[in-house]
Design a protein around this motif. Structure first.
Motif, PDB file in Angstrom:
ATOM      1  N   GLY A  36       0.591  -1.509   0.023  1.00 18.04           N
ATOM      2  CA  GLY A  36      -0.084   0.011   0.245  1.00 18.04           C
ATOM      3  C   GLY A  36       1.235   1.029   0.442  1.00 18.04           C
ATOM      4  N   GLU A  39      -0.328   4.398  -0.828  1.00 20.02           N
ATOM      5  CA  GLU A  39      -1.857   5.173   0.170  1.00 20.02           C
ATOM      6  C   GLU A  39      -1.063   6.123   0.632  1.00 20.02           C
ATOM      7  OE1 GLU A  39      -4.768   4.695  -0.770  1.00 20.02           O
ATOM      8  OE2 GLU A  39      -4.771   2.965  -2.135  1.00 20.02           O
ATOM      9  N   GLY A 100       1.976   7.885  -4.705  1.00 19.94           N
ATOM     10  CA  GLY A 100       1.564   7.974  -3.735  1.00 19.94           C
ATOM     11  C   GLY A 100       1.628  10.079  -3.797  1.00 19.94           C
TER      12      GLY A 100
END
Length: 397
Positions: A36, A39, A100
């Motif tokens: 992730g 994120e 990101g």
């Protein structure tokens, strides 16, 4: 780099219950970062996942990795950005958002601080030290007259590439049974090689992708999802050789046209099978590997068409009369299981009654170049096919 290898392969150390809990919680957050990274990941979020205070989590994290949590997150983001920048057609704005960063200019500043050059400069840089971790990739590079810095090599089996063996600095292990020891040795060699880029397929990526990404930017080109021509174009795009690849394909297609005319004269409308005895198993090949050249390019009729995308199918001996066709290309591996199977098979009545056996249309071949799914091998397969069916290498086992 030694620490990387130790981290990847060393067995876990003995620990107290508390240490084990910390290790498990920390591993969860490392997994979260790996998956992730695009994120919003703050120290507070990661510490919450680990069930620790921010201060305690940061201390445990740095003891484990040597850097702070946010440095680690940014390192992962920059490493993934480096890989994306090598894929043709990707804009810097798109890549920034994928790793990101909402602001591409902020991303560019962070990237230059991390890598030493701007994203656009990084895209244009020539990469001379390429590690080909999938076997076919080496064949694509050789067709482009690029010698890989590291490549999978089996000196005994890969004789169709032997002209280049001495020019490839790092020989990675290759076997039909790729056990953990071979993978570990290959990783050690890659660490020594310090490549600019690693190219692999989905199978190597499934086994080693995270390890490879820590060594160098890693591009995954799906083996089953694409044809050899699509593989070739992708590899050429990554190394900035699109024009050379297009010229190579045009010359190859011209060669195919002339070869098809000769094959029509040699074998007419005879059907042809590619049979392989591998590790004691009896296989028939479809329209991949040598079948891609024989059936797709040269227009030879297969004795039996497999399902789309199916590389080969296991056979029972009793199926051979219906499957082998008018002519049979036969590959027998050198391992004891395959040699024993072959010795028994050729002395059976079933074998002796097969049409290609009775008509002396069985051709005993080496494994390579026939099972190499790459342009370098396919060019050789055309030559081999003409020799076989033209009579100069006509063999009846």
């Amino acid at each position: 780099m030694h620490e990387l290898l130790t981290h990847v392969y060393a067995p876990p150390k003995e620990s107290t219950v508390g240490d084990s809990e910390h290790t498990s919680a920390l591993d969860q957050t490392l997994e979260l970062i790996e998956l992730g990274y695009a994120e919003h990941l703050s120290r507070e979020v990661l510490a919450g996942v680990a069930g620790m205070s921010v201060w305690h989590y940061s201390r445990v994290f740095k003891n484990r990795t040597g850097i702070s949590p946010m440095e680690y997150v940014n390192n992962i983001r920059m490493d993934r950005a480096k890989e994306m920048l090598l894929v043709p057609g990707q804009t810097i704005k798109h890549i920034a958002s994928q790793v990101g960063f909402q602001d591409e200019f902020y991303f560019s500043r962070k990237f230059k601080k991390y890598v030493g050059v701007s994203p656009s400069t990084y895209q244009r840089q020539k990469r001379s030290k390429i590690a080909a971790l999938s076997f076919g990739t080496t064949g694509h590079l050789l067709a482009l007259q690029i010698i890989p810095h590291a490549a999978l090599i089996d000196n005994r089996r890969d004789q169709h590439r032997n002209l280049f063996f001495s020019n490839i600095p790092y020989h990675l292990g290759r076997s039909k049974r790729m056990n953990p020891h071979i993978w570990q040795t290959n990783v050690e060699l890659l660490i020594q090689a310090r490549p600019d880029l690693i190219i692999c397929n989905e199978y190597e990526a499934h086994t080693l992708k995270r390890t490879l990404q820590r060594i160098a930017p890693t591009i995954v080109i799906p083996w089953k999802g694409l044809s050899w021509r699509e593989h070739f174009v992708q590899v050429a795009s990554i190394v900035g050789q699109q024009q050379n690849a297009q010229q190579w394909l045009e010359q190859y297609d011209d060669k195919v046209i002339h070869a098809k005319e000769q094959l029509t004269y040699f074998i007419g409308k005879d059907t042809v099978s590619i049979i392989h005895i591998m590790m004691g198993h009896l296989l028939i090949y479809g329209r991949r590997n040598g079948g891609a050249v024989l059936y797709n390019d040269l227009g030879v009729s297969p004795s039996h068409d497999l399902l789309p995308g199916q590389v080969y199918r296991a056979l029972d001996e009793q199926e051979l009369p219906q499957m082998v066709g008018d002519r049979m290309l036969l590959i027998v591996d050198q391992d004891s299981e395959s040699q024993q199977r072959w010795h028994k098979l050729q002395h059976t009545q079933l074998w002796q009654q097969l049409m290609p056996v009775q008509n002396q249309h069985v051709y005993l071949l080496d494994e390579m170049p026939w099972l190499d799914y790459s342009p370098y091998a396919h060019d050789q397969i055309i030559d081999e096919t003409l020799k076989l069916f033209g009579g100069t290498q006509h063999i009846n086992p």
